[in-house]
Design a protein around this motif. Structure first.
Motif, PDB file in Angstrom:
ATOM      1  N   TRP A  32       0.829  -1.213   0.000  1.00 18.73           N
ATOM      2  CA  TRP A  32       0.000   0.000   0.000  1.00 18.73           C
ATOM      3  C   TRP A  32       0.856   1.253   0.000  1.00 18.73           C
ATOM      4  O   TRP A  32       0.485   2.259  -0.584  1.00 18.73           O
ATOM      5  CB  TRP A  32      -0.955  -0.001   1.182  1.00 18.73           C
ATOM      6  N   GLU A  33       1.988   1.195   0.670  1.00 17.84           N
ATOM      7  CA  GLU A  33       2.892   2.350   0.697  1.00 17.84           C
ATOM      8  C   GLU A  33       3.330   2.712  -0.723  1.00 17.84           C
ATOM      9  O   GLU A  33       3.438   3.885  -1.069  1.00 17.84           O
ATOM     10  CB  GLU A  33       4.110   2.031   1.567  1.00 17.84           C
ATOM     11  N   GLY A  34       3.555   1.714  -1.541  1.00 17.21           N
ATOM     12  CA  GLY A  34       3.942   1.957  -2.927  1.00 17.21           C
ATOM     13  C   GLY A  34       2.792   2.419  -3.796  1.00 17.21           C
ATOM     14  O   GLY A  34       2.983   3.109  -4.796  1.00 17.21           O
ATOM     15  N   GLU A  35       1.571   2.063  -3.439  1.00 15.23           N
ATOM     16  CA  GLU A  35       0.392   2.371  -4.239  1.00 15.23           C
ATOM     17  C   GLU A  35      -0.269   3.703  -3.884  1.00 15.23           C
ATOM     18  O   GLU A  35      -0.841   4.353  -4.746  1.00 15.23           O
ATOM     19  CB  GLU A  35      -0.647   1.256  -4.094  1.00 15.23           C
ATOM     20  N   PHE A  36      -0.238   4.077  -2.631  1.00  9.46           N
ATOM     21  CA  PHE A  36      -0.956   5.263  -2.159  1.00  9.46           C
ATOM     22  C   PHE A  36       0.022   6.349  -1.744  1.00  9.46           C
ATOM     23  O   PHE A  36       0.855   6.138  -0.857  1.00  9.46           O
ATOM     24  CB  PHE A  36      -1.877   4.904  -0.983  1.00  9.46           C
ATOM     25  N   GLU A  37      -0.115   7.513  -2.355  1.00 15.42           N
ATOM     26  CA  GLU A  37       0.783   8.634  -2.082  1.00 15.42           C
ATOM     27  C   GLU A  37       0.665   9.150  -0.655  1.00 15.42           C
ATOM     28  O   GLU A  37       1.602   9.731  -0.123  1.00 15.42           O
ATOM     29  CB  GLU A  37       0.493   9.783  -3.043  1.00 15.42           C
ATOM     30  N   ILE A  38      -0.494   8.965  -0.031  1.00 19.81           N
ATOM     31  CA  ILE A  38      -0.692   9.508   1.316  1.00 19.81           C
ATOM     32  C   ILE A  38       0.064   8.724   2.385  1.00 19.81           C
ATOM     33  O   ILE A  38       0.244   9.202   3.495  1.00 19.81           O
ATOM     34  CB  ILE A  38      -2.191   9.581   1.695  1.00 19.81           C
ATOM     35  N   ILE A  39       0.513   7.525   2.058  1.00 20.23           N
ATOM     36  CA  ILE A  39       1.219   6.687   3.038  1.00 20.23           C
ATOM     37  C   ILE A  39       2.719   6.874   2.845  1.00 20.23           C
ATOM     38  O   ILE A  39       3.320   6.325   1.925  1.00 20.23           O
ATOM     39  CB  ILE A  39       0.820   5.209   2.894  1.00 20.23           C
TER      40      ILE A  39
END
Length: 113
Positions: A32-39
């Motif tokens: 998810w860190e790689g997929e979502f800019e907010i993380i």
């Protein structure tokens, strides 16, 4: 006047602690860190991720959309982009209601005994 120690509030959490809170694998968080800019968790000198409470709230929003609501990754990204504040409020309300539910179940079990 009595002396009271301040409660120590933890500032950073490891990926393992966050994964345990969300009941998911650490690899899911890294994905998810790689997929979502907010993380974007901070990393220490050793390169280990350090998640703040704000990072955990963002992960909870992603978890809610993807795991509970069944959004695709693209759909979840759009939702976060368009309605971040409303989504955060909704998740907080759900967590509150779950706490109330657990409390009521506990009371019911005590009354049944």
């Amino acid at each position: 006047m009595t002396y009271r120690e301040k409660e120590i509030e933890k500032k950073y959490f490891s990926i393992g602690e966050v994964a345990e809170q969300l009941n998911i694998a650490p690899s899911q968080i890294r994905f998810w860190e790689g997929e979502f800019e907010i993380i974007k968790p901070q990393k220490n000198r050793n390169g280990k991720r350090q998640f703040t409470r704000d990072d955990i709230e963002k992960l909870k929003m992603v978890y809610h959309l993807v795991k509970e609501k069944g959004y695709t990754l693209q759909g979840a990204k759009q939702m976060l982009k368009n309605n971040n504040k409303g989504l955060k409020d909704k998740i907080e309300m759900i967590e509150s209601l779950e706490e109330v539910k657990a409390f009521l179940i506990e009371i019911r079990q005590k009354l049944d005994n």
